[in-house]
Design an enzyme around this catalytic site. Structure first.
Site, PDB file in Angstrom:
ATOM      1  N   ASP A  75      56.741  43.373  55.104  1.00  0.00           N
ATOM      2  CA  ASP A  75      56.747  42.888  53.739  1.00  0.00           C
ATOM      3  C   ASP A  75      55.662  43.637  52.975  1.00  0.00           C
ATOM      4  O   ASP A  75      54.558  43.818  53.496  1.00  0.00           O
ATOM      5  CB  ASP A  75      56.490  41.378  53.679  1.00  0.00           C
ATOM      6  CG  ASP A  75      56.816  40.815  52.307  1.00  0.00           C
ATOM      7  OD1 ASP A  75      58.001  40.546  52.060  1.00  0.00           O
ATOM      8  OD2 ASP A  75      55.894  40.686  51.483  1.00  0.00           O
ATOM      9  N   THR A  76      55.985  44.073  51.774  1.00  0.00           N
ATOM     10  CA  THR A  76      55.043  44.831  50.954  1.00  0.00           C
ATOM     11  C   THR A  76      54.809  44.103  49.643  1.00  0.00           C
ATOM     12  O   THR A  76      55.757  43.630  49.018  1.00  0.00           O
ATOM     13  CB  THR A  76      55.593  46.251  50.663  1.00  0.00           C
ATOM     14  OG1 THR A  76      55.815  46.928  51.911  1.00  0.00           O
ATOM     15  CG2 THR A  76      54.609  47.060  49.830  1.00  0.00           C
TER      16      THR A  76
END
Length: 191
Positions: A75-76
């Site tokens: 996840d960014t």
């Protein structure tokens, strides 16, 4: 290239993450489940959200993993001060996000979980991105031509925006695209 004797599974529809793994010459399969809850507690520090979500996503796949599988979840986030800039829902929100980062530095943090049937390691990587000052017409041009609605922070560093707006980065370029490839390579190699 085989890294660790595991069958690598990427739990992401992101074309950028898939492209980065392909460029690493790593054999992998895309394995995506729909409807995964990506909520997080409101009291968690913003910088810890990506790793929390990477581990939470992995938990949704746990029962599907066979011996010999190694799942990659990630996840960014884009973090401006302590505000998480997610994916913009529309042109107005994209313009607001890009206007907010114009002429300033922000952090891009990617959390990664590597999960097998009996083991998990997780980590986060941070990159600092400095953006030059952009005009309203430049923001409009980018949004109209590149439609960055599937990108955290409303931009893709590998596109026009990265070529004309990014003054400097400190850390991994690929992390800004969605995967800290060097760290992933090292972690999978020693998994």
């Amino acid at each position: 290239m085989e890294l660790c004797g595991y069958r690598l599974l990427l739990a992401s529809n992101s074309p950028r993450r898939q492209e980065l793994l392909q460029q690493m010459d790593v054999d992998f399969e895309v394995f995506v489940k729909q409807g995964i809850d990506e909520s997080y507690p409101s009291d968690i520090p913003s910088a810890l959200v990506p790793e929390y979500l990477a581990k939470k996503k992995a938990q949704s796949y746990k029962e599907d993993l066979s011996d010999g599988d190694l799942l990659i979840t990630a996840d960014t986030i884009v973090l401006l001060e302590d505000r998480i800039l997610g994916k913009p829902h529309d042109t107005y929100e994209a313009k607001e996000m890009l206007g907010a980062i114009s002429g300033r530095s922000h952090r891009v943090i990617t959390g990664v979980a590597l999960t097998s049937s009996d083991k998990q390691i997780s980590f986060s990587e941070e990159t600092i991105v400095r953006v030059g000052k952009l005009t309203i017409s430049q923001l409009d041009y980018y949004i109209q031509n590149y439609k960055p609605f599937d990108k955290a922070g409303g931009y893709g560093i590998q596109e026009w925006f990265g070529h004309v707006a990014i003054d400097a980065i400190e850390g991994s370029f690929n992390n800004v695209m969605g995967l800290p490839t060097q760290r992933i390579f090292a972690e999978i190699s020693s998994f």
